[in-house]
Design an enzyme around this catalytic site. Structure first.
Site, short mmCIF file in Angstrom:
data_model
loop_
_atom_site.label_atom_id
_atom_site.label_comp_id
_atom_site.label_asym_id
_atom_site.label_seq_id
_atom_site.Cartn_x
_atom_site.Cartn_y
_atom_site.Cartn_z
N THR A 1 -2.90 17.46 -26.93
CA THR A 1 -4.21 16.64 -27.21
C THR A 1 -5.21 17.50 -27.85
O THR A 1 -5.61 18.69 -27.47
CB THR A 1 -4.77 16.42 -25.54
OG1 THR A 1 -3.64 15.91 -24.66
CG2 THR A 1 -5.91 15.60 -25.59
N LYS B 1 -5.38 8.35 -26.79
CA LYS B 1 -5.49 9.27 -25.51
C LYS B 1 -7.28 9.72 -25.02
O LYS B 1 -7.29 9.73 -24.11
CB LYS B 1 -4.92 10.63 -25.98
CG LYS B 1 -5.23 11.80 -25.07
CD LYS B 1 -4.17 11.88 -24.04
CE LYS B 1 -4.55 13.00 -23.05
NZ LYS B 1 -3.80 12.94 -21.97
N LYS C 1 -12.11 19.35 -21.13
CA LYS C 1 -11.54 19.15 -22.66
C LYS C 1 -11.35 17.91 -23.04
O LYS C 1 -12.15 17.55 -24.17
CB LYS C 1 -10.24 20.02 -22.68
CG LYS C 1 -9.64 19.84 -23.78
CD LYS C 1 -8.19 20.34 -23.89
CE LYS C 1 -7.60 20.03 -25.43
NZ LYS C 1 -6.18 20.55 -25.44
#
Ligand code: NAD
Length: 292
Positions: free
Chosen positions: A94, A168, A243
């Site tokens: 990611t 995402k 994050k």
């Protein structure tokens, strides 16, 4: 003919993902700088190489699963001279959309590349049931299906380079905001004398229904499998939610999109992370809100 996969980054996610490729009949050569990760991966049948460059030599497919965009760019640049023309190169980390697009550009015109971030956590990585969000050409997507399937429950093509990461980040921004909304509702219910189960019984079949409530319920009781029932052991750690919200906020800033709730959710998670919540499941934000 058996295909060889180079798997770089054999941590909590990469280790079990690579293990599922071994089980599916791929030959897997891996690299990770951390000795424990190497030992655990070797036990899953992965042949450990001393460097990423050694791992990619002779590979038909390269997969990376790394902590940050800076590392993906660094590792992709490092291996590029030794990756044969025509190799399929996939990053499952990611990372920020810009780094993903820069990584694609390193192989432009000579390799098929995909950004392929996942959701489903370490449980999904072990079970081979991750959701993959793919950014890249239709040809790259088509070629990747056989190597992704042993690791996947669902595979969703999202468009061109970087779009897997975009999907995402947008999804996890919804998740971060909705977990705070559900948690605030439970904290308010407590003050109003409404018990957790009663709120759950209403909201889970009403317009408040969402994954944060019905699968990852932040209070113990209504959903026995949620992390709240095991002292908030992750699951999906607060550190990782922070994050992803930080990446989403940065992407919104760069793209000129207004995401005030996303930015506020990132601030709330940053405070919880600094208060010691980093290693807990992100649903423990309910405790932080209760004590605020
Ligand atoms: P992790 O820290 O357990 O694994 C990352 C691995 O990369 C480590 O073992 C590390 O030693 C290795 N690494 C670092 N530098 C390297 C280099 N130069 N070459 C090769 N390997 C190197 O992290 P993780 O939980 O496995 O997460 C990996 C990625 O997946 C992250 O981008 C994370 O955001 C994403 N992700 C994690 C989860 C989760 O639940 N853990 C869920 C979805 C997505």
């Amino acid at each position: 003919m058996t295909q060889t996969v180079a798997f770089i980054g054999l941590g909590n996610m990469g280790g079990p993902m690579a293990g599922n490729l071994v089980k599916a009949g791929f030959t897997v050569a891996g690299y990770d700088p951390v000795p424990q990760a190497r030992t655990a991966a070797a036990a899953r049948g992965i042949t450990i190489r001393d460097t990423a460059v050694e791992a990619v030599r002779g590979a038909d497919i390269v997969v990376t699963m790394l902590p940050s965009g800076a590392l993906v760019r660094q590792v992709w640049a490092e291996i590029a001279p030794d990756v044969a023309n025509g190799t399929l190169v996939i990053d499952c980390s990611t990372i920020d959309v810009d780094s993903a697009r820069a990584a694609h550009a390193l192989f432009a015109g000579r390799c098929d590349t995909l950004d392929a971030p996942v959701s489903g956590g370490t449980g999904g990585a072990e079970a081979g049931s991750l959701t993959f969000m793919l950014g890249g050409s239709e040809h790259a997507v088509h070629r990747a299906l056989p190597v992704l399937r042993p690791m996947a429950g669902r595979i969703v093509p999202c468009g061109g380079p970087g779009n897997g990461q975009a999907a995402k980040l947008c999804n996890n921004m919804i998740l971060g905001i909705s977990m705070i909304a559900v948690s605030e509702a439970f904290v308010l219910a407590e003050k109003l004398g409404l018990n957790h189960q009663a709120l759950f019984d209403v909201a889970s079949v009403s317009s408040g229904q969402c994954w944060a409530l019905t699968t990852n319920c932040p209070v113990p009781g209504p959903v026995p499998t949620s992390p709240a029932n095991r002292d908030y052991r992750p699951g999906f750690a607060t550190r990782l939610m922070l994050k992803d919200l930080t990446l989403a906020s940065q992407a919104a800033k760069d793209a000129g999109a207004a995401t005030p709730l996303g930015a506020h959710a990132a601030e709330i998670y940053a405070r919880f992370d600094a208060d010691g919540g980093d290693g807990q499941d992100f649903s423990a934000i309910v405790c932080h809100l209760r004590n605020s």
